[in-house]
Design a protein around this motif. Structure first.
Motif, short mmCIF file in Angstrom:
data_model
loop_
_atom_site.label_atom_id
_atom_site.label_comp_id
_atom_site.label_asym_id
_atom_site.label_seq_id
_atom_site.Cartn_x
_atom_site.Cartn_y
_atom_site.Cartn_z
N CYS A 1 0.86 -1.17 0.00
CA CYS A 1 0.00 0.00 0.00
C CYS A 1 0.91 1.23 0.00
O CYS A 1 1.83 1.32 0.81
CB CYS A 1 -0.89 0.00 1.23
N CYS B 1 0.37 3.21 3.58
CA CYS B 1 0.70 2.69 4.91
C CYS B 1 1.67 1.51 4.85
O CYS B 1 1.93 0.88 5.86
CB CYS B 1 -0.57 2.30 5.66
N CYS C 1 -4.33 -0.10 0.18
CA CYS C 1 -5.23 -1.06 0.81
C CYS C 1 -6.62 -0.43 0.88
O CYS C 1 -6.78 0.77 0.64
CB CYS C 1 -4.72 -1.43 2.19
N CYS D 1 -7.01 2.66 3.38
CA CYS D 1 -6.44 3.94 2.95
C CYS D 1 -7.23 4.50 1.78
O CYS D 1 -7.40 5.72 1.66
CB CYS D 1 -4.98 3.75 2.54
ZN LIG Z 1 -2.94 1.43 3.39
#
Ligand SMILES: [Zn+2]
Length: 424
Positions: free
Chosen positions: A197, A200, A230, A233
């Motif tokens: 991701c 994050c 992801c 997010c």
């Molecule tokens: Zn993420």
């Protein structure tokens, strides 16, 4: 466990490779002689009726720096190698030549009309640094076919197919262009953003395609506007712009912006080359292909380590494999040397000249030789690459350093220079 030993019979027909222990027996009994050291090959002193040898498969995993090679007898890996390419070296030296010529043209010369668009490249042209990868792979496959009864080739063809997307970042390919292109873009993004991701760094979760500049604010579907995130997010970012979303994390914002601008260079190279490799191999023998995903799946399923030759062994549709060797031959492309006849100092002034003749007393610079010195100051045994001189006084580069001034009379050839360095 070492690589199996290649054997050919008196008529130079390839036989099935044998374990090193059996090779030792053949040699001590005088039934065979060493044909060449790299790859280690024996020649029998008699003819063997070998009308139906067990067919072998050679598997390849072409990479940008290394190509893994494995020879399999059904599910047993009996011979392995890692071929190190010198693409970057070729690129560097061509660039240095180019800059030298460029500066020469502009130094104290009359005006010349620019000539720039006056050359054509044939279809399927690849830059020399990439073509070299294709050619060395071809050389090695052909060479191994001479020494073992290989009947099939398998290679890893694609990680993702940039041919289907053309030049994704430059041409501005968009995500929604039919299912296949979409799939390729997805694989491309996975590779580019390292399967994480972007916001994050979470790994191993389903990733969604994320528009950096949001769709609702006029952001495009171009590959250069896409990243992966992801689900959490992605929802969190929503229709915010990236500057707004990452206001509190300027270092990550900086990083993402930098990465967006970098097209995936390495993988593009590999894919352009892989197709060319495939075409070349197809003209030699029946060639089957596998994908990068399949290789990785096989390797993890069988609990094997990551290395180029193991990757090669895992190419394609396989049930299980058995490693009968643990020691791949390491082959490094070194090139055949230079055509330069006149060496210069660091300012470009000619300082030394080379002779056109390369062969001195049957030796060439770069041959691997063994010298058994029986008299003089340098008594001893030396094995290594030789530097030849017209006068017959050679230098030998051994593993423990360079020995100078060995007479040609003490030297025995081991392996002729062939453009590769070898090791284990
Ligand atoms: Zn993420």
């Amino acid at each position: 466990m070492q690589n199996y030993v290649f054997v050919i019979d008196k008529n130079k027909q390839p036989l099935n490779p044998i374990p090193p222990a059996r090779a030792r027996v053949l040699l001590t009994k005088g039934k065979a002689a060493v044909l060449r050291i790299y790859p280690f090959t024996l020649i029998l002193k008699h003819v063997v009726d070998n009308s139906a040898p067990r067919p072998l498969v050679i598997k390849l995993d072409p990479g940008s720096r290394f190509t893994g090679i494995a020879i399999l007898d059904q599910d047993k890996v009996i011979w392995a190698a890692e071929l190190e390419h010198r693409g970057w070296q070729i690129k560097d030296s061509l660039e240095s030549r180019r800059s030298l010529r460029c500066s020469r043209r502009n130094r104290k010369t009359r005006y010349r009309q620019p000539r720039f668009d006056n050359r054509k490249r044939p279809q399927g042209w690849l830059p020399p640094s990439l073509m070299h990868r294709v050619l060395t792979i071809e050389t090695w496959v052909k060479r191994l076919c001479l020494y073992s009864p290989i009947s099939q080739i398998a290679m890893e063809l694609v990680k993702f197919d940039t041919q289907k997307m053309q030049n994704p970042e430059v041409d501005g390919v968009e995500y929604q262009q039919g299912e296949l292109a979409g799939y390729e873009v997805r694989e491309y993004l996975l590779e580019k953003w390292r399967r994480k991701c972007a916001y994050c760094d979470k790994e191993g979760v389903p990733l969604q395609i994320e528009h950096i500049h949001p769709r609702s604010k006029g952001g495009s579907n171009r590959v250069s506007n896409l990243t992966l995130s992801c689900e959490r997010c992605n929802t969190k970012k929503g229709a915010k712009s990236i500057d707004e979303f990452l206001k509190k994390d300027p270092s990550r914002l900086e990083k993402i912006k930098r990465q967006v601008k970098q097209p995936l260079k390495d993988a593009a190279i590999v894919n352009a080359t892989r197709l060319c490799v495939f075409r070349t191999l197809k003209s030699i023998l029946l060639t089957t292909t596998g994908t990068g995903g399949q290789t990785k799946y096989n390797r993890t399923r069988l609990g094997l380590n990551k290395s180029h030759w193991i990757d090669a062994a895992c190419v394609g549709d396989i049930e299980t494999i058995q490693l009968l060797t643990q020691q791949p031959l390491r082959i490094k492309c070194t090139g055949w040397g230079t055509r330069q006849m006149c060496g210069t100092d660091r300012y470009g002034f000619a300082t030394r000249h080379r002779e056109r003749k390369q062969l001195h007393f049957g030796f060439k610079t770069g041959d691997i030789i063994k010298a058994v010195v029986t008299s003089g100051k340098k008594v001893g045994e030396y094995v290594g690459r030789v530097l030849c001189r017209k006068a017959g006084s050679f230098d030998i580069t051994t593993s423990s350093g360079r020995v100078a001034g060995i007479s040609y009379r003490f030297c025995i050839p081991i392996h002729k220079k062939d453009g590769y360095a070898y090791g284990f």
